[in-house]
Scaffold this motif. Structure first.
Motif, mmCIF file in Angstrom:
data_model
loop_
_atom_site.group_PDB
_atom_site.id
_atom_site.type_symbol
_atom_site.label_atom_id
_atom_site.label_comp_id
_atom_site.label_asym_id
_atom_site.label_seq_id
_atom_site.Cartn_x
_atom_site.Cartn_y
_atom_site.Cartn_z
ATOM 1 N N ALA A 278 0.811 -1.214 0.000
ATOM 2 C CA ALA A 278 0.000 0.000 0.000
ATOM 3 C C ALA A 278 0.849 1.270 0.000
ATOM 4 C CB ALA A 278 -0.926 0.005 1.217
ATOM 5 N N ASN A 279 2.134 1.135 0.375
ATOM 6 C CA ASN A 279 3.035 2.289 0.432
ATOM 7 C C ASN A 279 4.332 1.938 -0.305
ATOM 8 O OD1 ASN A 279 1.590 4.094 2.620
ATOM 9 N ND2 ASN A 279 1.565 2.005 3.428
ATOM 10 N N PRO A 280 4.291 1.941 -1.634
ATOM 11 C CA PRO A 280 5.385 1.385 -2.439
ATOM 12 C C PRO A 280 6.709 2.119 -2.331
ATOM 13 C CG PRO A 280 3.754 2.464 -3.828
ATOM 14 C CD PRO A 280 3.169 2.392 -2.474
ATOM 15 N N THR A 281 6.735 3.349 -1.840
ATOM 16 C CA THR A 281 8.004 4.078 -1.723
ATOM 17 C C THR A 281 8.494 4.162 -0.281
ATOM 18 O OG1 THR A 281 6.899 6.225 -1.485
ATOM 19 C CG2 THR A 281 7.420 5.478 -3.726
ATOM 20 N N ALA A 282 7.739 3.632 0.650
ATOM 21 C CA ALA A 282 8.070 3.791 2.068
ATOM 22 C C ALA A 282 9.143 2.822 2.529
ATOM 23 C CB ALA A 282 6.813 3.617 2.915
ATOM 24 N N CYS A 283 9.932 3.281 3.486
ATOM 25 C CA CYS A 283 10.877 2.412 4.185
ATOM 26 C C CYS A 283 10.124 1.633 5.260
ATOM 27 C CB CYS A 283 11.975 3.266 4.823
ATOM 28 S SG CYS A 283 13.166 2.352 5.825
ATOM 29 N N LEU A 284 10.556 0.417 5.515
ATOM 30 C CA LEU A 284 9.945 -0.415 6.558
ATOM 31 C C LEU A 284 10.931 -0.503 7.709
ATOM 32 C CD1 LEU A 284 7.555 -2.276 7.342
ATOM 33 C CD2 LEU A 284 8.756 -4.136 6.173
ATOM 34 N N MET A 285 10.554 0.032 8.879
ATOM 35 C CA MET A 285 11.479 0.122 10.009
ATOM 36 C C MET A 285 10.945 -0.660 11.200
ATOM 37 S SD MET A 285 14.455 1.622 10.499
ATOM 38 C CE MET A 285 14.448 3.109 9.476
ATOM 39 N N THR A 286 11.878 -1.295 11.921
ATOM 40 C CA THR A 286 11.517 -2.022 13.133
ATOM 41 C C THR A 286 12.602 -1.793 14.179
ATOM 42 O OG1 THR A 286 10.740 -4.167 13.953
ATOM 43 C CG2 THR A 286 12.652 -4.195 12.490
ATOM 44 N N THR A 287 12.459 -2.429 15.335
ATOM 45 C CA THR A 287 13.454 -2.299 16.393
ATOM 46 C C THR A 287 14.465 -3.432 16.287
ATOM 47 O OG1 THR A 287 12.328 -3.695 18.030
ATOM 48 C CG2 THR A 287 11.619 -1.390 17.875
ATOM 49 N N GLU A 288 15.589 -3.266 16.961
ATOM 50 C CA GLU A 288 16.625 -4.301 16.918
ATOM 51 C C GLU A 288 16.128 -5.600 17.543
ATOM 52 O OE1 GLU A 288 21.438 -4.571 17.679
ATOM 53 O OE2 GLU A 288 20.278 -2.978 18.635
ATOM 54 N N LYS A 289 15.349 -5.488 18.591
ATOM 55 C CA LYS A 289 14.799 -6.671 19.251
ATOM 56 C C LYS A 289 13.813 -7.401 18.345
ATOM 57 C CE LYS A 289 12.041 -6.205 22.865
ATOM 58 N NZ LYS A 289 11.561 -5.932 24.249
ATOM 59 N N ASP A 290 12.953 -6.646 17.660
ATOM 60 C CA ASP A 290 11.998 -7.264 16.741
ATOM 61 C C ASP A 290 12.708 -7.908 15.557
ATOM 62 O OD1 ASP A 290 9.498 -6.590 18.018
ATOM 63 O OD2 ASP A 290 9.879 -4.518 17.461
ATOM 64 N N ALA A 291 13.831 -7.324 15.144
ATOM 65 C CA ALA A 291 14.565 -7.865 14.004
ATOM 66 C C ALA A 291 15.013 -9.300 14.256
ATOM 67 C CB ALA A 291 15.781 -6.986 13.702
ATOM 68 N N GLN A 292 15.345 -9.621 15.517
ATOM 69 C CA GLN A 292 15.792 -10.981 15.822
ATOM 70 C C GLN A 292 14.678 -11.984 15.560
ATOM 71 O OE1 GLN A 292 18.979 -10.640 16.426
ATOM 72 N NE2 GLN A 292 18.611 -8.434 16.639
ATOM 73 N N ARG A 293 13.436 -11.625 15.900
ATOM 74 C CA ARG A 293 12.307 -12.534 15.708
ATOM 75 C C ARG A 293 11.859 -12.571 14.247
ATOM 76 N NH1 ARG A 293 8.856 -9.690 18.444
ATOM 77 N NH2 ARG A 293 10.295 -8.428 19.675
ATOM 78 N N LEU A 294 11.970 -11.448 13.570
ATOM 79 C CA LEU A 294 11.588 -11.423 12.161
ATOM 80 C C LEU A 294 12.526 -12.283 11.320
ATOM 81 C CD1 LEU A 294 10.613 -7.665 11.856
ATOM 82 C CD2 LEU A 294 9.115 -9.602 11.321
ATOM 83 N N ARG A 295 13.794 -12.366 11.719
ATOM 84 C CA ARG A 295 14.739 -13.217 10.989
ATOM 85 C C ARG A 295 14.350 -14.695 11.083
ATOM 86 N NH1 ARG A 295 19.276 -9.881 13.326
ATOM 87 N NH2 ARG A 295 20.018 -8.510 11.660
#
Length: 339
Positions: A278-295
């Motif tokens: 829905a937002n084709p030019t937007a950056c997708l940002m998360t926290t360092e802690k969330d990044a571990q689970r997203l991996r």
């Protein structure tokens, strides 16, 4: 009232010696709090690791971090290896293991057993062990959130306190985290008074410093960092400070907020992918802690992987004088107990 009485009785039994506390075989530093989440234990643990690794005495020694591993699916004692996952270790221990590969990072609900298993190390940092009274640390450091003072809070379930505020007096060092960049001496004095600290307890103030965005996946396209639009994905206790920081650079077009330590489901990934579409030019940002689970998540679409970044954070003291004083206390405490 029942919870308060149980806590008071439990602490009294340890204070009187009716229940025994034990010391580990090496110096131990406890970084804890008396509230439920959100005070910044992981950034402060990382700060202490950097100080130790940069010191002449401890830089060549074997350091370890021992955590409970909150919301992990494994059991017993576990050490983070090269193939460790957030499911096995918990997100925060895994974050430290990836950031400090030369440090042994382990998890064990039984901290005494965990320390015994770490027989080859020279010092152990205990992440979130202030309420684990069976183990008596060399140095107790307790964090208090500036934005959620314990003297204005209540015991669970009506508030965020998981321990009695009076237990703060067991700590040798108290740090007010997430403070504004500047505090005058009057406010500092008010904090000491309202926290009811002893004269010999040291009080410091730290703030959160955000570092440049880092890619969650290797194929991330850095050009998205320079977009003016952003989709935020967060599963932390309180993201208010993060949102304020992001708003200085980006227009937040969508935010997907989840509970603290949330394990992302297939449905969650679909929602994130829909926000990206829905937002084709937007950056997708998360926290360092969330990044571990997203991996850990499988089948994350390519469009999500190439736009997904996280913001590392560091805890820093408000003044160089506080930094130096804390470092001196830290080094003196553990050096007197080293084997």
């Amino acid at each position: 009232m029942i919870y308060k009485l149980v806590l008071a009785l439990r602490n009294l039994m340890y204070d009187k010696g009716w229940k025994k506390s034990h010391e580990a075989h090496v110096p131990t530093i406890c970084v804890g709090n008396i509230t439920v989440g959100g005070t910044g234990k992981t950034p402060h643990t990382e700060m202490i690791l950097r100080k130790l690794m940069g010191s002449e005495r401890w830089g060549t020694r074997q350091l370890a971090v021992l955590s409970r591993g909150y919301k992990r699916k494994s059991h017993g004692f576990q050490v983070a290896g090269t193939d460790a996952s957030a499911r096995q270790m918990g997100d925060e221990p895994l974050q430290m293991a990836r950031k400090f590969p030369m440090v042994t990072v382990a998890v064990d609900k039984n901290r005494i057993h965990g320390c015994e298993q770490l027989s080859g190390v020279d010092l152990i940092i205990l992440d979130d062990a202030f309420q684990y009274r069976r183990l008596r640390p060399t140095l107790n450091i307790v964090l208090v959130d500036y934005n959620r003072p314990i003297f204005e809070d209540r015991l669970m379930p009506f508030g965020h306190l998981r321990d009695l505020p009076s237990q703060l007096r067991r700590a040798q060092v108290v740090i007010v985290s997430k403070s504004p960049a500047e505090l005058d001496q009057v406010e500092r004095g008010e904090w000491r008074s309202r926290l009811n600290l002893r004269d010999d307890q040291e009080l410091y103030f730290t703030t959160v410093s955000y570092c440049p965005p880092e890619p969650v996946f290797p194929e991330a396209d850095p050009h998205y960092i320079y977009s003016k639009r952003l989709v935020l994905v967060s599963g932390i206790a309180n993201n208010a400070q993060l949102r304020m920081y992001i708003s200085d650079t980006y227009k937040m077009v969508e935010k997907l907020e989840f509970p603290d330590h949330h394990r992302f489901s297939v449905s969650d990934i679909r929602s994130i992918a829909a926000a990206v579409k829905a937002n084709p030019t937007a950056c997708l940002m998360t926290t360092e802690k969330d990044a571990q689970r997203l991996r850990d998540c499988k089948n994350i679409p390519e469009d999500v992987r190439k736009r997904l970044f996280y913001l590392p954070i560091e805890a820093t003291f408000l003044t160089p004088e506080e930094d130096a004083a804390f470092t001196e206390t830290l080094m003196k405490s553990i050096t007197s107990k080293e084997r």
